[in-house]
Design a protein around this motif. Structure first.
Motif, short mmCIF file in Angstrom:
data_model
loop_
_atom_site.label_atom_id
_atom_site.label_comp_id
_atom_site.label_asym_id
_atom_site.label_seq_id
_atom_site.Cartn_x
_atom_site.Cartn_y
_atom_site.Cartn_z
N THR A 73 0.87 -1.17 0.00
CA THR A 73 0.00 0.00 0.00
C THR A 73 0.91 1.22 0.00
O THR A 73 1.98 1.21 0.60
CB THR A 73 -0.98 0.01 1.20
OG1 THR A 73 -1.98 0.99 0.96
CG2 THR A 73 -0.29 0.32 2.52
N ARG A 74 0.51 2.26 -0.75
CA ARG A 74 1.38 3.42 -0.90
C ARG A 74 0.52 4.62 -1.26
O ARG A 74 -0.66 4.50 -1.55
CB ARG A 74 2.45 3.17 -1.97
CG ARG A 74 1.84 2.67 -3.28
CD ARG A 74 2.47 3.17 -4.50
NE ARG A 74 2.36 4.60 -4.70
CZ ARG A 74 1.24 5.23 -5.11
NH1 ARG A 74 0.10 4.57 -5.32
NH2 ARG A 74 1.24 6.53 -5.29
N GLY A 75 1.20 5.78 -1.30
CA GLY A 75 0.47 7.02 -1.56
C GLY A 75 0.11 7.61 -0.20
O GLY A 75 -0.31 6.88 0.71
N ALA A 78 6.69 18.63 -0.77
CA ALA A 78 7.41 17.40 -1.15
C ALA A 78 6.45 16.50 -1.91
O ALA A 78 5.32 16.26 -1.47
CB ALA A 78 7.91 16.68 0.09
N ASN A 79 6.89 16.04 -3.05
CA ASN A 79 6.11 15.07 -3.83
C ASN A 79 7.11 14.16 -4.53
O ASN A 79 8.33 14.33 -4.41
CB ASN A 79 5.20 15.80 -4.83
CG ASN A 79 4.17 14.85 -5.45
OD1 ASN A 79 3.49 14.12 -4.74
ND2 ASN A 79 4.07 14.83 -6.77
N LYS A 80 6.58 13.20 -5.27
CA LYS A 80 7.44 12.20 -5.91
C LYS A 80 8.58 12.81 -6.69
O LYS A 80 8.42 13.85 -7.34
CB LYS A 80 6.56 11.34 -6.83
CG LYS A 80 7.24 10.19 -7.51
CD LYS A 80 8.00 9.27 -6.58
CE LYS A 80 7.16 8.65 -5.49
NZ LYS A 80 7.96 8.00 -4.43
N ALA A 128 0.74 15.46 -3.29
CA ALA A 128 1.76 15.90 -2.34
C ALA A 128 1.90 14.88 -1.23
O ALA A 128 0.94 14.17 -0.89
CB ALA A 128 1.38 17.25 -1.74
N ASP A 129 3.10 14.82 -0.68
CA ASP A 129 3.35 13.93 0.46
C ASP A 129 3.52 14.71 1.76
O ASP A 129 3.21 14.21 2.82
CB ASP A 129 4.58 13.08 0.16
CG ASP A 129 4.29 12.12 -0.98
OD1 ASP A 129 3.74 11.05 -0.71
OD2 ASP A 129 4.52 12.49 -2.14
N ARG A 130 4.05 15.92 1.64
CA ARG A 130 4.11 16.79 2.81
C ARG A 130 4.24 18.23 2.34
O ARG A 130 5.02 18.53 1.44
CB ARG A 130 5.29 16.42 3.71
CG ARG A 130 5.12 16.99 5.10
CD ARG A 130 6.35 16.84 5.95
NE ARG A 130 6.71 15.47 6.30
CZ ARG A 130 7.25 15.12 7.47
NH1 ARG A 130 7.42 16.04 8.41
NH2 ARG A 130 7.63 13.88 7.69
#
Ligand code: MRU
Length: 348
Positions: free
Chosen positions: A50-52, A240-242, A230-232
């Motif tokens: 699981t990811r994202g 922060a993103n991929k 976005a991740d943060r």
């Protein structure tokens, strides 16, 4: 979203079992991974079954739920603190993971029942927010638009609907004629494997493009808007993103093409003043040197694609400075990527 006419979320629970669509097997095989313990849930997050950001936020909350069920209840709070540390150490960048574990941990200080309901609320709210993001983001997409996206910020990444893809689903549902340029997103290829699979399932016109082709299409005036997840997001809007997102934002600025970030408020980390403080996950160089997929004889294989013996570096994320971002699409509306707008939306 529908898979073979059945509605699925990317992650859900059945009692104390956490069920996840095994994203490592997509698009070749659709299989559910069943985690019966917090240890297995941690492994599923680390190995990216699981990811994202949103889905690992739900996995974090559900892992805490498993810890509640497994506890002998003599000291539930300390059992949960251990569980939280274990889950928080699985992946360092996406804020949603810590948001999910924190909510359940704090709720347990009030009552066990509240903590259980919070675990489910983390996942359910992720879906509600994704729907809202779709509604707001849809306003940015005009009929005929060609949209570029990076990585997978679809329903697999956000429990359901998605962040960057949710406006695209909404625009398509509203009958807009759209076309999506899907960045391949090396090294793990979340774009060509997952985003392309999602769009294909929904019948949305799209094409996979090599990661280094984005600027070419921008220069040809073939892209109207870029939307990424976005991740943060730091307190000043740095995002922060991929890995590879930063290059897209720089190219978009050069060609004057709107560059939007789509993310729920659970992705914001207002304790971090700027993006330079966001920890960037370094993953194994093997993900760069090896690729896996279907051979012509339909056998699933892994092959070396680099010079044998050469070392590879593999930062999983990069940080896009706020000044390159046109706006952030949240469940509370589209905001400017500035400290003032972020403080306002959080009532700080
Ligand atoms: O490493 P991943 O696949 O978990 O990375 C997360 C992402 O998919 C992206 O960076 C995405 O754009 C944001 S997640 C909604």
């Amino acid at each position: 979203m529908l898979v073979n006419n059945k509605h699925y979320r990317a992650i859900w629970t059945e009692g104390s079992t956490v069920c996840m669509i095994n994203q490592n097997l997509l698009p070749f095989q659709f299989e559910i991974f069943y985690s019966n313990s917090i240890e297995d849930t941690c492994i599923a997050i680390i190995s990216m079954i699981t990811r994202g950001a949103g889905s690992i936020g739900a996995a974090g909350a559900y892992g805490m739920l498993q810890a509640i069920y497994a506890s002998d209840k003599r000291d539930l709070q300390s059992d949960l603190l251990k569980a939280k540390k274990m889950l928080d150490s699985t992946r360092p960048t996406a804020a949603n993971l810590f948001y999910g574990t924190h909510r359940v941990y704090e709720a347990c200080k009030i009552s066990e029942d509240f903590a259980i309901s919070e675990a489910h609320a983390v996942a359910d709210e992720c879906v509600e927010h994704a729907i809202k993001i779709g509604e707001y983001g849809n306003e940015l997409i005009k009929d005929g638009f060609r949209i570029e996206t990076h990585c997978n910020a679809g329903w697999l990444a956000l429990v359901d609907y998605g962040s960057a893809l949710s406006p695209i689903y909404k625009a398509f549902e509203n009958g807009k004629n759209i076309f999506v340029y899907v960045d391949e997103t090396r090294p793990r290829s979340q774009g060509s494997r997952l985003t392309a699979w999602e769009l294909f399932q929904q019948g949305i016109p799209h094409a996979i493009i090599p990661d280094n082709a984005g600027a070419h299409y921008l220069s040809k005036n073939e892209i109207d808007i870029i939307i990424v997840g976005a991740d943060r997001i730091a307190a000043n809007g740095d995002t922060a993103n991929k890995i590879g997102t930063l290059e897209k934002a720089i190219a978009a600025k050069f060609y004057n093409i709107p560059f939007y970030v789509a993310a729920p408020l659970s992705t914001f980390d207002t304790n971090i003043p700027s993006g330079s403080e966001i920890p960037i996950e370094e993953r194994s160089g093997d993900e760069v040197n090896y690729v896996s997929g279907l051979a012509k004889n339909r056998q699933y294989i892994e092959v070396l694609i680099s010079n044998p013996g050469s070392k590879a570096l593999n930062p999983a994320f990069d940080v896009t400075p706020a000044e390159l971002i046109s706006g952030i699409i949240t469940e509370k509306g589209i905001i400017k990527p500035t400290k003032e707008s972020i403080e306002k939306i959080f009532d700080i």
